[in-house]
Design an enzyme around this catalytic site. Structure first.
Site, short mmCIF file in Angstrom:
data_model
loop_
_atom_site.label_atom_id
_atom_site.label_comp_id
_atom_site.label_asym_id
_atom_site.label_seq_id
_atom_site.Cartn_x
_atom_site.Cartn_y
_atom_site.Cartn_z
N HIS A 1 0.84 -1.19 0.00
CA HIS A 1 0.00 0.00 0.00
C HIS A 1 0.88 1.23 0.00
CE1 HIS A 1 -2.99 3.00 1.29
NE2 HIS A 1 -3.89 2.17 0.81
N GLU B 1 -7.80 -4.57 -0.85
CA GLU B 1 -8.30 -5.19 -2.08
C GLU B 1 -8.39 -6.71 -1.96
OE1 GLU B 1 -9.41 -3.17 -4.03
OE2 GLU B 1 -8.26 -1.31 -3.94
#
Length: 358
Positions: free
Chosen positions: A243, A298
């Site tokens: 991330h 995700e």
């Protein structure tokens, strides 16, 4: 210069605090897991919008009525939307909504996102769009319109938790774009369409689908190690890991993992995903010890939406249905600054000949 703007503070906000080093997300004073566990979509929207409008009506009723109106408004345009890719169809539907700054326009945009997403799902399956039910909760009705049948209580609650979890996340790309548009005094609709356009990109809201493609490619836990090694050798990104901000586990991943666990239809896929997740994390730690690459939102978003029967092509639209409440809150916050967003740039191109000679 900071090309990615990570070190540039572009706004002061009361909406969310992304604590990357600690792996913590706070949304208007509440940890994201608390918000997802205790709030409905409507309550989370009211929480985000508090103080940004003169008055916000009771959202369950207002959103229900707005969904019905949005469906009636879009009826004549369904045939034109049907051939378009999912996100493009959603953008086109949003362009039909009012482009004002008041709370009625905000509610209309949230309703339009849900109704259009449901209609797109039905049309892509070759069916007629399902009319909304104004009496139900927003997330429940959204899932019903997508699937054409009423969801179970557990399924409806799972989607609500997802929509709440992704409602806001600092100054991400789509939110920043929405705030830039808002700073010009364009309407809420223009800002939301801009946010959705940014969300469309595979580096932002388009990643959950490829997570499932990766799991399909691996197929079984005992094949994971070889597949992962080959992917890394080819320089491919492992979807659902790493991330831009978090230097540890994305807290939203754990929220959604817990939600997936509540759905009996997810058991087989979830077991495979958990086994593969462990192997990927081990491999990343060994191969890239200098980088903090952990599970992001995700990964379990993909498992959750698949378990709810949402087609992969609709994943980004679903993300938009949750994030739209945050975009609207940020737009209203940006309007309060009274300042046009206009960063500086450093010119590195050629100079006119007379300037060079001088």
């Amino acid at each position: 210069m900071d090309a990615g703007l990570e070190k540039v503070v572009a706004a002061e906000t009361v909406l969310s605090d992304v604590q990357g080093a600690e792996g913590r997300l706070i949304i208007r004073g509440k940890d994201v897991d608390t918000l997802a566990r205790e709030f409905t979509f409507e309550q989370a929207a009211s929480h985000l919008w508090a103080g940004f409008f003169d008055a916000t009506p009771e959202l369950r009723t207002a959103l229900g009525e707005a969904r019905v109106k949005a469906f009636e408004r879009m009826k004549q345009d369904f045939a034109r939307l049907a051939p378009l890719p999912e996100v493009d169809a959603l953008r086109a539907a949003l362009s039909l909504a009012p482009d004002r700054h008041d709370v009625a326009a905000a509610i209309d945009l949230v309703a339009t996102m849900a109704v259009a997403t449901g209609a797109i799902a039905q049309m892509k399956a070759g069916r007629t769009p399902v009319a909304p039910d104004a009496s139900t909760l927003h997330g429940t009705d959204l899932l019903r319109m997508i699937r054409g049948e009423a969801p179970s209580t557990e399924e409806a609650r799972a989607l609500d938790a997802y929509l709440v979890t992704i409602s806001d996340h600092g100054l991400n790309a789509s939110t920043f774009v929405a705030r830039c548009v808002a700073s010009t005094r364009a309407g809420l609709g223009s800002a939301v369409i801009a946010g959705l356009s940014a969300l469309k990109g595979p580096l932002h809201g388009g990643a959950p689908g490829p997570v499932l493609d990766m799991l399909d490619g691996i197929g079984a836990a005992d094949r994971a190690e070889g597949w992962i090694r080959n992917a890394l050798d080819r320089g491919e990104r492992l979807m659902g890991f790493g991330h831009r901000v978090y230097r540890t586990r994305d807290p939203r991943a754990d929220v959604l993992k817990s939600v997936v666990n509540s759905l009996p239809t997810s058991s087989g896929r979830l077991a495979l995903a958990q086994a593969i997740e462990g192997r990927i994390l081990q491999k990343l730690a060994a191969e890239k010890p200098d980088r903090k690459l952990d599970t992001n939102v995700e990964y379990y978003t993909a498992i959750l939406l698949e378990a709810l029967g949402i087609p992969r092509g609709l994943f980004t639209c679903l993300f938009g249905c949750g994030r739209v409440t945050g975009w609207i809150a940020h737009v209203r916050e940006q309007l309060g600054t009274g300042r046009l967003v206009r960063p500086a740039s450093t010119y590195v191109g050629p100079m006119p000949a007379d300037s060079v000679a001088a």
